[in-house]
Structure formats: C-alpha cells, structure tokens
Design an enzyme around this catalytic site. Structure first.
Site, PDB file in Angstrom:
ATOM      1  N   ASP A 392      -6.028   0.549  -7.503  1.00  0.00           N
ATOM      2  CA  ASP A 392      -4.577   1.061  -7.655  1.00  0.00           C
ATOM      3  C   ASP A 392      -4.611   2.585  -7.686  1.00  0.00           C
ATOM      4  OD1 ASP A 392      -1.946   0.823  -8.483  1.00  0.00           O
ATOM      5  OD2 ASP A 392      -2.458   1.027 -10.562  1.00  0.00           O
ATOM      6  N   PHE A 532      19.403  12.696  -2.713  1.00  0.00           N
ATOM      7  CA  PHE A 532      18.259  12.541  -1.723  1.00  0.00           C
ATOM      8  C   PHE A 532      17.953  10.872  -1.543  1.00  0.00           C
ATOM      9  CE2 PHE A 532      14.622  10.853  -4.238  1.00  0.00           C
ATOM     10  CZ  PHE A 532      14.715  11.302  -5.432  1.00  0.00           C
ATOM     11  N   THR A 669      -0.882   0.777  -3.532  1.00  0.00           N
ATOM     12  CA  THR A 669      -0.131   1.363  -4.352  1.00  0.00           C
ATOM     13  C   THR A 669       1.192   0.790  -4.203  1.00  0.00           C
ATOM     14  OG1 THR A 669       0.668   3.300  -5.395  1.00  0.00           O
ATOM     15  CG2 THR A 669       0.013   3.443  -3.218  1.00  0.00           C
ATOM     16  N   GLY A 670       2.235   0.677  -5.200  1.00  0.00           N
ATOM     17  CA  GLY A 670       3.467   0.386  -5.084  1.00  0.00           C
ATOM     18  C   GLY A 670       4.287   1.805  -4.948  1.00  0.00           C
ATOM     19  N   ARG A 819       3.793   1.233  -1.131  1.00  0.00           N
ATOM     20  CA  ARG A 819       4.733   0.236  -1.383  1.00  0.00           C
ATOM     21  C   ARG A 819       4.446  -1.298  -1.414  1.00  0.00           C
ATOM     22  NH1 ARG A 819       8.646   1.468  -4.887  1.00  0.00           N
ATOM     23  NH2 ARG A 819       9.672   3.482  -4.669  1.00  0.00           N
ATOM     24  N   ASN A 848       0.390  -5.581 -12.424  1.00  0.00           N
ATOM     25  CA  ASN A 848       0.796  -5.690 -10.961  1.00  0.00           C
ATOM     26  C   ASN A 848      -0.485  -5.668 -10.058  1.00  0.00           C
ATOM     27  OD1 ASN A 848       0.270  -2.866 -11.685  1.00  0.00           O
ATOM     28  ND2 ASN A 848       0.886  -2.189  -9.684  1.00  0.00           N
ATOM     29  N   ASP A 849      -1.709  -5.538 -10.891  1.00  0.00           N
ATOM     30  CA  ASP A 849      -3.185  -5.362 -10.472  1.00  0.00           C
ATOM     31  C   ASP A 849      -4.140  -6.613 -10.455  1.00  0.00           C
ATOM     32  OD1 ASP A 849      -2.724  -2.566  -9.414  1.00  0.00           O
ATOM     33  OD2 ASP A 849      -3.176  -1.939 -11.421  1.00  0.00           O
TER      34      ASP A 849
END
Length: 1347
Positions: A392, A532, A669-670, A819, A848-849
């Site tokens: 991660d 942006f 990674t997100g 993502r 999340n990991d």
C-alpha cells in the site's frame, strides 16, 4: 442455531422498508454481526483435526498407530507412535486456538460497540451486532459508521456530512456526502420514526465507488447514488450528527465484501514435505515388499526345515501368509525414516524464530513504543523466499504528511540551505514576525522571509496567490488559533506556508475570502472558482480586491499551465523549468503559479458565458471546461512550489536494498495516478534511467489490450537497440539490466540459465515479428515501469487477458496500480500467485489492505494511523516499512537457512538409523527382528539426536545480520529454493543410505571373525547391536558438528551432552540395578559394559566413523575451493578486508551512517513534474460558491515537519547476466569513464513517458551475476579511502556465482558526503565526477577488478 441456518438464495435486488423489521426479516438479510474467526466451541475440535490431518504425515502416523495395535504384526510398542502424535496434534491445536481467540476478541470488540437506533420515536442504545437492515440509526461526530447507510439528514446545512474513508481506500482526506432534499427535513427522531420509505437497490457487492437505487416515498421515486451513502468503516468528521437508514449490514457491507476470507496458509516447505512423505512411504512400501518376498523365499526354502520342532504360530499356516505379516511388520519397523518427532521439532524451531522476531530491538520503534510481532509461527522460513512485495502507499510508504520545502519566485529559487562547517541549519522562527504563524511549520531559508519583509512584490504576490487560490475551509476556535480543513493535504501545506509568511487565510463566505496580509485584514470578493479535475490539472479563482481590481490566480501542472502563459514569460519560464527539474529530481511534488489581470469588460463578458454554460442541460461539463479554457490564457508566471510528501524513514533505502535482493515491489494504492507516480519517484521505485514508463489507462477491453501489446512491443524493440548501441560505441551498455529475479514459474531461472550475452563483435539480431512470448519478454535487458489505473486493471484481470497483463507487468522492474479497490488488490496478488508460482508478501496499514494481506502468502500489517484492522489480519506486524528489510534479509533468510539445514540433517540421520534394519533383514531370515533394542529405537529421535538438531535449527547462521543487510544477494538462494528441494533431499537420502551401509557391514565384517582376549568369539547379537548403535550416535554427532556454522554454548551443551546422555542411559539399561527392578524389560545385563571394554569394538567404531565422514569432508573442501557459495565468499571477503583495511576518509560511513548528503537526481525534462496531489476526484469549488458548506466544525490537520530524508544514490540498480559477462574493454583500454547521456523525455503518455537514458559504469560481479552499478555522479576513490577487494571465484556459488566484494556493495550503498552532481553541464562542489577507469576481465568464469 444460526450456524445451521440455511443460507438465503442470491439476491437480484434488495428491498428495504424503513422502520419495519417484520417486513425486512422475511428476506433473511444478514445481521450486523461480523465473524472473522475460523472456529467456535463446537466446531473447533472437528475442524481443527480435519485441517491437521490434511497434513499427509499426520495421516501416515495415524495409520501406523492402527497397525501397531495389531499384535500379530507389531514388533514395536504402540506408545512409540501415539505419544508423539498426540503431542504434535495438541501443540498445533493450542496454537491455532490461541490465534483464533484473538480474532474472537477483535470481533467481540467491534460487535459490542454501541449505536443509537430510532425505535418508537426515541433513541435507544443497541449493540452493533443487534442492528438490523431497515433500522434508522444516529451517528455523532468522530464515530465509525456501523453499517452501509443511506444518509437521511444531518446537522449541517443542506444535509451535508463529512467523512474520512481511510479504512476503505486508504485516503485520509475529507469527503462530502449529501442526503436527498426530500429527507433532509427529517431531523427529529419523531419524524424519522414515522418515515416509511422503501429503498429498492442493487444487491450486496464490493464496488466502493458505485451505488444505484431508488427511494419510493410519498408516491414519488427519487434516484440514489454513491453520494447519498455512508459506508461501514468510514468515520464521521466535522459533523455534529446525522441519521441514516441501514441498507447493508454485517457481511453484506462493502467493507466486508472486500475483506476476503481467512485462508489456511502453508509454506512451500510444508507442501514439499507432504510430497516427500508420500515418496518416502512409497519407498517404505518397496522395502517392505522386498523383505516380504525375501521372507516368503526363506520360509519356503529354509524355514520349512524347522517345522518338525518349531511350528508356526496361529493363525500362520503357510509361507505366503508369513510374507504378508512380515510386510506389515517391516512397515512398522522402517517407519522411523519419517518420525513424528520431525513435526514436533519443526514447530519448536518455528516458535523460536518467532520469538527472535519479537525480541529484535532493531525492529522496535521508540517513537510509538511498538515492537515487531510474529502473529503466526508457521510462515517464518517463507520470509526467506519472497519474490514479490505488494505494498500500500498511504501510511505504508508515506506518512501522509505534506511539507512546503522549496519554491521558485520570479526566477529565484528558495529553500536550499548551505551547511557551513557541518552545522545544521536553524529552523526559522516566525512567531516574532507573524503571531498567527503555525508553530509546527518548518522552513530554513531566511532569504525568502527577508524578501517578504522587505516588500518584494513578486514574493508577496506569490503567497497572496497561495492564500486565495484554494478550497480550504478555516475555523478559528480561539483568537489566533486557526484550524484548516483541507480536502487534500497538499492544499493544506500550501495554505499553511502562506500563513507563516504573513498571508493568513482567515475565513470565507460564498462570495468573499478574508486574508490577513502582513498584519492587515483584507477581504476579497470571490467572483468565481474554476475548479480542477483530472483533465484540467489546475484550478483558478477570480477575485476583486478592495481597490476594485480584478485578477485571476491559477495554480496547476506546469506542463499545462506553461502553454497558457503570455509570450513575454519565455525567459522566466526557462529558468523556472530548470528549478522544477531540480525540485522534481529530489522527489518533490511541484506546482506552477500564474496570474492574469482582467478588465471589467473582460470579466462581464466571461461571466455571462460562464452563466450560460453553467445552466446548460446537455454537455454541461464540456461547456464549463471550454469556458475555463477561454479565460485561462495570457497569464503571467509567478513561480513554482515544491512539496514533500513525507516518506517514512528509510523507505528509499529499503526499496533499493530489496531490489538488489531480486525482490520486485508493486505499489497498489487507491490514490490518483499523479500522486502514486510522485511517490514512486520519491522512494526510488521509478528513476530517470529507466528505459520507459508505460501508462495503461484504457477504459475498454480492447484499448487495454492494445496498450499492453504496444508496451510489450516497445520492450522488445528497445532490447536490440541497447545492444546495437553497445557495439556502435554509444555509451549505453550500463543500462542493460535484468528485469527482476525472473525465478517464478513460467520462464524463470530455467529459461534464463542458458542465455548468453552477445560478445563485442556480435550484433544481437532483433526478434522476429509476431506476438511476443513470455520467454522473449524474460530475455529483455531494459529497465521498465508500468503504471495502470483501476478501471484498466479491471479489464486486465479478466480471464482472457490476465496472462498478457502478468507477462507485461513482470517484465517491468516497478509496477504501480492506481485507484484500485481492496478486492482488486487481492486479485492482483492472486493472479501473480497463479501465474508466477512465486512467494508473495503483502504489506499495508488500513482496512482496505486486509483482503490483500489475507490473499498473499505472507501478510504484514503496519501499526499506523489507520486503525488496527490490517494488523489483526496480518501474519507479522511492525510500525515502520523499513523494518521489512530486516524481517526478510535477516530473520527470513536465517529462518529459511536453518529450516533447510535442519531438514537435510534430519532426513539423513533417520535414513542412516532405519536402513540398518533393512540390511539386517537379509541376515535374520527376514523375520522383522530389529538391530537395536526397543528402548534405543524409542529414544533415538526423542533424546539422543533431538536437541543438537534443534539447537542448529534455532541458532545457526552462516553470516552475521549486518553482512546479510550489506549483501542482499545472499537472499537469492531462498528465492531459487536451492537449500532444500527434491535434489537436496535425494542427496541427503543417498548420504544416509551410504552411512547405513557402513554402519552395518563394517561392524559385521570385523566382529564376525573377531575373538575376545579369552579366545571366545566376540560376535553375538547384543555386541553387534551395541557397537552399531554407538557408532551411529557418534557419526551423526560428528556430522551435525560439521553442519553447524554458528556455535553457541547451547550447541556445545546439546551436542556433547547428547553423547554423554547416550552412554549414561545405555550403561544404566544394561545394569544389574534395573534388571533387579524390571527383570522382564531389561534382561540383557552387562551387554554394553562387556562390549565397550573391548579395544576391537572401539577400533571398529572409529573405522566406521572415518569411512562415513571422510567423503563428506573431502566433498566440502573441494566445493569450497572450486565452487564456493555466496556466504563463503562474503566470509572470505570479510577476512580479506580486515587484513587490508585502511583508515577511511572523513565522511565515509556505514550503510546506516547518517552523514550522507542530499544529491540531485538529475534532469527529467517534464517526466514527472507538476505533482499536485489530485487526491480527490473533483474540487470543492462549486460547493463553496453555493454556500452549502459554510457552517463547519473543526478538522485537525497533521503537523508539517520539514525534514529531509536520507539521500540515496539514485541510479543504484541491480543487473543480472545469464551465463557470461560483456567482453573486456567494452569502453576501450584507457578510455575515460562514459559520460552521462540524457535527453529531454516527453511527458507521461499511454505509450511512454521516459525515453533516453543514463550511462553508468558497471561493476562486474561474477558468473551469472547481477552487477551493482555505481552512478556516474560518484567521485573517484582517493588513496585513503576504503578500497573494495574482489575475490576470485572459479565457479561462483549455488545462488548464481556471485562474487562481488563487500567493499563494492558498500560503495554502492553509502555514497560520499558533500557530493551532489548536477546533470546537464554543471557540476557541484566536491571531487571530480569522473571515475578512474575500471577494467574488467573475464576468464574461465573468474572476475578480476583492476583500478
């Protein structure tokens, strides 16, 4: 009971009615109780026994126990098997129960959290586990979301609420959710109790960024999307309270859907041992058949002669049945080839290794008082075989803390501080200049502060822009105590920098921004925010100052912003570009700043076009983008900023060391692509000298397939180009390098072992056209990187494309997946396990990991700032990523080495012990008579030989821990599984059989004709048994003394103590004392005493020992001289260095020295600048100008401590050749070292972002060895420096003939103080960057280095 409840059919859609449990229960939706444990009180015993008897050995010993209970065939007592078997099963069960207890404890902690549920118009407290689908619950600030909720209302205006999703996607920045306007008015429990709306939505799934449903209420239907949902695992922030309707609960929540199942992990050695046990059992059956046939022949030919006076015992009535019983008897006798004590010993050794990890003070983090923890004891040796690490990013590689480090203003760079006489720079004190300054802000360059104080207009306008052009929210709890709430940590860092330099953002309304400028409050009218997104990569604001002057401020990616500058900025743009290159080369995230003055007429004209675009119903985003593009032109450049995303301590060094150990590191990674790529450069995963960086960002299957195909074609095209350049004189040979370890399945080492590099006079032919095969990709010699987005990864992981993805990605040195969802992380790990057959390790710190950690062979949890879910699901845990280096290269390598040596010796000693029975069968009428007495057979593996091999398995080491870290190539034998495999097993078996032949036939030949001093024959059964047993114990003790590489007091005590114990017990069992107490059991009185007083017996024992040991010694001495192992080379190199060491130059340090200066990474030409952290999908601009979020609570930002991480030699790379090295004189005799060749690389694109290359001077290592390359920026060694010494090695070693000296590795790892070479024509102070010529000659597999 719930455990026997029939599972409901799969859902096609979900219907949930608010406040109606009776209606919802008929669908049998899951409760909110979660279970991550494997057992309960009822299922523990059967399930655990079932798992344990999946081990072939346990089933094998159970079968033997049953055989021993049959008296007609049992020649050994049943207790010799049942006691160790029960002991093994009990120890394993206790360990498994302990592990599962902690899972139960964690589950109970979560399930018993309190929540407030609306029942009958009032709020009642309920445990999380009792919450049901359809309940309306209340959440308060800083509480975890209990289930997946539909947001109904909140305390904030327009029913907004703010959440942190770190547990889901690893991002700590704030996100906004909003309820439907029709439910926003339901802010009272009484109103919510009467709410009876019905939700129809998609069934449970694992997609975190998507939700689709409809709310039916008051005869109307309202569409629902992900912006209306609060997912379990999120934390409510800056919102006093909110109410939500439970849609998914417990295992149906998206968090749990992404968690994956707890898997039973076993090491590759365990799986190999299962195979070997089957082979040994087959071998045992073959020996039993041979002896049974011999028994049948003997009984029919010889035994029949004894029938007249010695009848067969019933039910034995013929020679065939005798042979059948003899077969099973020999199966029992010979079963000690794999004793149950093997598995007891393995568990004890693993437990000892786990304690060593827990006790390692060098893996203890004093800052958080956290020690490393081995949460499982079954995977230690697999730590020494890892080939792929999946990491991660946020919280694992980085601290997720941004700091403003440097900037460029009007062509002047700030932030570089010159160290005078080694003094550390002083941190600026802003408090006297600005009472509103953030006390945690760090900056060291006083010239920038003086510039602001002296009224420099460019500096002041620079920080004015930073204080106005953002979407940060501010809250002032007390006078002067400001708290900034930033959606991105980058924005927070920039606004904090402006605050400290006198431009303090104080507050905002939908139409104004209030700033304190150098102590004077100024309010600007906010006319527009040009937000942006990922395409624009910039944001702008249009403000009117108190003097009624209108100005547009813009910040964004320099590659896009420079295209929109006024032509008069050309000179300043070139200077700023140079500064940006320097900043980006140091791994900083850069951003360009510009402004434009607008007249009233220009503003009015543009405002009208903006209003029309904003109100359009079709293509609104495209129209707005075109409007933004129109106004963001002809801007004036102000400068650039450089922000450091603080890496964890030691991350670049750790990644470089692990890369040298042939370990590939993938980042999953997100975060956004830009953020992930910047971190990749910061931690040196991505470097300037990479051949090419491929970006895979297609949205369709076909586009992703095409991009992967183009990437493979570019790799193949690039390989012969480098070889042609080498022949033609282009100085790019040093760029040729390995694509990683290449030792996984499907074209690993087997394919690479026979490849040879082209010689100087040969030109490598380009590959034939056609689709590239995996073998072709394995032969590529360039360094590549792959960056792939989550939506593209979803297509790449489909069944028909995963092979192409794996072959492309594994040909790259670095892979970054952006993502990605938690489940995609697990799928990436799974696909590598499937296709490469390599040992994988996953490391992360957030919920999340968890899925990735559970899927990998080894899961490592970082005890960081995102909770403990990752730690609870992990096999090992510690607090810093840098400890992974020690976990693998020291503890993992030692564990693998010790376990392999243990197994080799164990099989050897047991075959030597057991096969004596086989040879004896030919001399005892195949009667299943044992050579040794029953007590020796029982005690041999439990007492006489157990402790010495345990001591070796726990304490042994080939080189010290520091040498393991300094020589990462020592790790390679584990990846190649060289120390214990089928070949090594057969070698051990052959040695054991040879020893058994010597131990039986030498005493038999000597004693058969021997006589005592009295003239009586010496040959009898007990004399032979004592002689053979004594010789056996002595031989195996001498053998383990030879196998032990690291002696401790415990080793000495166990080895020599076991010998003493053998003689003590043997003499005691043959004593008159035991005979008088147990006359039936101990009836051979005085046998050992009479035998051991005979000199001939001791000569026989000595002769057998010499014949057994001399071949082993001869083989090892020859191997050490002709083909030394890498560890032998390292030990020898250490001795040579100790003899030749000279005083080191000042500034030279060890690998861990702190005197390493910051160096430039060189010119990148726009390859990765503009690292503005696009960590959020869209900006807050529209939300701010709408006024919906003007009433907010506090959001605490992290302290931005500015501290430079240790520098790293940026071009340090691993290079590997298959069998031979490039020829001598590749650069020409007497020619200078090749110069650095660099070209401006194009920006990152779908095909390529980094072209051109750099030239490094190679250091050859030996046959089939990856040389470590020293960068061209390193200075020449002076006469007083430590000179690396190469060690001649004719054949290399088992790991590939690696003979690089310790000094050469230290040169590559350490660097020199004060050296910072700039690329592109300028040189920094310090020694000359030109290296003395290094000649390499290769003869007959030997490598010489002459300097």
């Amino acid at each position: 009971m719930e455990m026997f409840r029939q599972s409901p059919p799969p859902e096609e859609e979900r219907r949930v009615r608010a406040n109606d449990r009776e209606y919802n229960e008929k669908f049998q939706y899951a409760s909110n109780c979660i279970v991550t444990s494997k057992y309960n009180v009822i299922t523990f015993l059967p399930v655990n026994l079932f798992e344990q008897f999946q081990e072939v050995a346990n089933t094998y010993f159970l079968f033997l126990l049953i055989l021993q209970l049959i008296p007609q065939i049992s020649s050994l007592s049943w207790f010799t098997t049942i006691v160790p078997l029960v002991l093994v099963l009990t120890i394993t069960a206790v360990k498994d129960a302990s592990d599962d207890y902690f899972r139960h404890k964690s589950d109970n902690q979560v399930n018993n959290r309190q929540s407030q549920v609306v029942i009958n118009g009032s709020l009642q407290k309920e445990k999380w586990m009792n919450v049901r689908v359809g309940d309306v619950i209340k959440l308060e600030n800083n509480q975890f979301v209990a289930a997946d909720l539909l947001l109904l209302s909140s305390s904030e205006p327009h029913s907004l609420c703010y959440i942190e999703t770190a547990e889901l996607d690893g991002e700590t920045n704030m996100k906004v959710r909003q309820s439907l306007s029709v439910t926003a008015e339901l802010g009272d429990p009484n109103n919510l109790a009467s709410f009876n709306g019905e939700v129809v939505c998609e069934p449970p799934n694992n997609k975190l960024d998507r939700f689709c449903g409809l709310l039916y209420w008051k005869e109307c239907k309202h569409p629902l999307n992900n912006q209306n949902m609060l997912l379990r695992g999120c934390v409510l922030r800056n919102t006093e309270y909110c109410y939500g309707l439970v849609i998914f609960a417990g295992p149906d929540t998206k968090l749990m859907q992404n968690s994956g199942r707890t898997k039973f992990k076993r090491t590759s050695i365990d799986r190999l041992m299962n195979t070997l046990v089957l082979w040994i059992f087959c071998f045992l059956v073959c020996m039993g058949v041979i002896l049974a046939v011999g028994n049948a022949v003997w009984e029919s030919e010889v035994g029949s002669l004894f029938q007249s006076f010695l009848d067969w015992d019933l039910p034995l009535d013929n020679f065939l049945f005798s042979a059948f019983l003899s077969f099973w008897s020999y199966v029992i006798i010979l079963n000690t080839v794999v004793p149950i004590s093997l598995y007891v010993s393995v568990e004890v050794i693993r437990l000892g290794h786990s304690y060593f990890i827990n006790w390692d003070r060098k893996m203890f983090c004093s800052q958080c008082s956290t020690a490393a923890e081995a949460r499982t004891t079954t995977l230690n040796e697999e730590l020494g075989q890892v080939e792929y690490i999946f990491s991660d990013k946020t919280g694992t590689l980085t601290q997720n803390r941004m700091s403003f480090n440097k900037c460029s203003i009007s062509g002047q760079a700030y932030g570089d501080v010159v160290h005078i006489l080694g003094e550390q720079p002083k941190r600026l004190d802003f408090s006297s200049f600005n009472p509103l300054a953030d006390p945690d802000f760090c900056f060291y360059d006083n010239t920038l502060l003086e510039s602001v104080k002296l009224g420099d207009p460019h500096s002041q306008e620079f920080f004015r822009l930073l204080s106005l052009c953002h979407t940060v929210m501010s809250e002032e709890k007390k006078e002067g105590e400001l708290v900034y709430k930033a959606q991105s940590p980058d924005e927070g860092a920039l606004v904090t920098a402006a605050r400290n330099f006198g431009f303090v953002f104080r507050s905002r309304t939908p139409g104004t921004v209030t700033v304190t400028e150098l102590g004077r409050p100024v309010t600007y009218t906010l006319l527009a925010i040009l937000d942006f997104n990922n395409i624009r990569k910039r944001m702008s604001v249009i403000v009117r100052n108190p003097e009624e002057r209108i100005r547009l401020y813009c910040k964004g990616a320099d590659t896009l912003l420079f295209e929109r500058l006024h032509p008069s900025n050309h000179h300043l743009m070139n200077i700023t570009t140079d500064h940006l290159n320097e900043f980006a080369g140091e791994g900083l995230r850069t951003l360009a700043l510009a402004y434009r003055d607008l007249s009233e007429e220009q503003w009015e004209e543009w405002a009208e076009s903006y209003r029309l675009a904003d109100r359009s119903t079709d293509c609104r985003k495209d129209r707005l983008a075109a409007t933004y593009e129109h106004i963001e032109q002809d801007m004036m450049l102000l400068g650039a900023t450089a922000i450091e995303d603080k890496l964890q301590e030691g991350v670049p060094e750790t990644i470089a060391i692990l890369s040298l150990a042939n370990i590939k590191i993938w980042v999953l990674t997100g975060d956004k692509q830009e953020t992930a790529v910047n971190i990749g450069y910061s931690c040196k995963m991505l470097t300037d000298d990479m051949s090419e960086v491929f970006i895979i960002s297609g949205y369709t299957v076909q586009s992703v397939r095409e991009e992967l195909r183009r990437a493979r074609e570019r790799m193949i095209q690039f390989a012969p180009t480098r070889e042609e350049g080498k022949e033609g004189g282009v100085e790019e040979w040093g760029e040729a390098c390995s694509l990683g370890n290449g030792f996984g399945g499907g074209g690993g080492d087997a394919g690479g072992a026979g490849r040879e590099w082209a010689s100087a006079g040969e030109k490598q032919q380009p590959p034939p056209p056609g689709p590239p095969s995996s073998t072709t990709l394995d032969s590529i010699s360039g360094e590549f990187a792959l960056v792939i987005n989550g939506h593209s990864l979803a297509h790449a992981l489909e069944a028909d494309m995963e092979g192409e993805f794996v072959s492309t990605a594994c040909a790259c040195r670095a892979v970054i997946c952006c993502r990605v969802t938690p489940l995609q992380k697990a799928l990436v790990v799974e696909v590598i396990k499937k296709h490469k057959k390599a040992v994988t390790l996953a490391i992360g710190d957030g919920a999340n990991d968890v899925s990735m950690i559970k899927t990998a062979h080894i899961g490592v949890g970082i005890s960081g700032q995102e909770g403990i879910q990752a730690v609870l699901a992990s096999d090992y845990s510690f607090s810093q990523f840098r400890f992974l280096q020690r976990l693998l290269l020291v503890h993992g390598r030692w564990s693998y080495l010790r376990m392999c040596r243990f197994l080799c010796y164990f099989f050897y000693k047991n075959f030597a012990f057991t096969m004596v029975h086989f040879w004896f069968g030919f001399f005892c009428g195949f009667s299943a008579q044992t050579v040794y007495d029953q007590y020796f057979i029982t005690l041999y593996n439990i007492v006489y030989t157990s402790l010495p091999v345990l001591a070796m398995g726990i304490f042994d080491q080939d080189v010290p821990d520091q040498r393991s870290l300094e020589n990462p190539k020592l790790y390679e034998p584990g990846q190649l599984n060289l120390l214990f495999n089928k070949r090594e097993f057969f070698i051990c078996i052959a040695q054991g059989i040879y020893t058994s032949v010597v131990l039986f036939f030498v005493p038999y030949a000597v004693l058969s004709q021997a006589h005592q001093g009295t003239g009586e024959p010496l040959a009898d059964y007990q004399t032979f048994a004592v002689t053979t047993a004594t010789a056996l114990v002595i031989v195996v003790s001498v053998q383990i003394a030879l196998d032990t590489g690291y002696w401790t007091a415990i080793n000495h005590f166990f080895v020599w103590g076991s010998l003493a114990t053998f003689f003590t017990i043997m003499l005691a069992m043959h004593s008159e004392t035991l005979f008088s107490v147990f006359p039936v059991q101990f009836h051979f009185v005085g046998s050992s005493q009479c035998t051991l007083v005979q000199p001939l017996v001791w000569l026989t024992i000595a002769l057998a020992t010499v014949i057994c040991i001399i071949p082993v010694l001869a083989f090892r001495f020859l191997k050490l001289d002709l083909k030394p192992q890498l560890s032998d080379t390292v030990r020898h190199t250490q001795l040579v260095l100790q003899k030749k060491r000279k005083p080191a130059m000042p500034g030279m340090g060890g690998v861990r020295g702190g005197g390493v200066s910051e160096g430039r990474l060189g010119f990148r030409g726009g390859s990765r600048r503009s690292g503005y952290a696009f960590a959020h999908q869209e900006g807050f601009g529209e939300l701010i100008t709408s006024g919906k979020n003007m009433r907010l609570s506090s959001l605490a930002l992290a302290n931005f401590a500015s501290r430079h991480s240790s520098s790293w030699i940026d071009t340090l790379r691993k290079k590997k050749h298959s069998t031979t090295h490039p020829p001598q004189g590749a650069f020409g005799e007497g020619s200078p070292a090749p110069s650095y060749v660099s070209a401006t690389a194009p920006p990152l694109s779908n095909s390529s972002s980094l072209l051109g290359g750099s030239q490094d001077t190679p250091l050859e290592e030996g046959t089939r060895t990856p040389p470590v390359s020293l960068p061209q920026t390193a200075p020449a060694l002076s006469s007083g420096a430590l000179t690396p010494t190469s060690v001649r090695s004719p054949g290399g070693d088992a790991a590939g003939g690696w003979t690089l000296s310790l000094g050469a590795v230290q040169e590559a790892l350490v660097g020199w103080r004060g050296v910072a070479a700039r690329i592109g024509g300028t040189s920094s102070p310090g020694p000359s960057p030109n290296l003395k010529e290094t000649n390499h000659t290769v003869r007959d597999g030997q490598t010489d280095r002459q300097t």
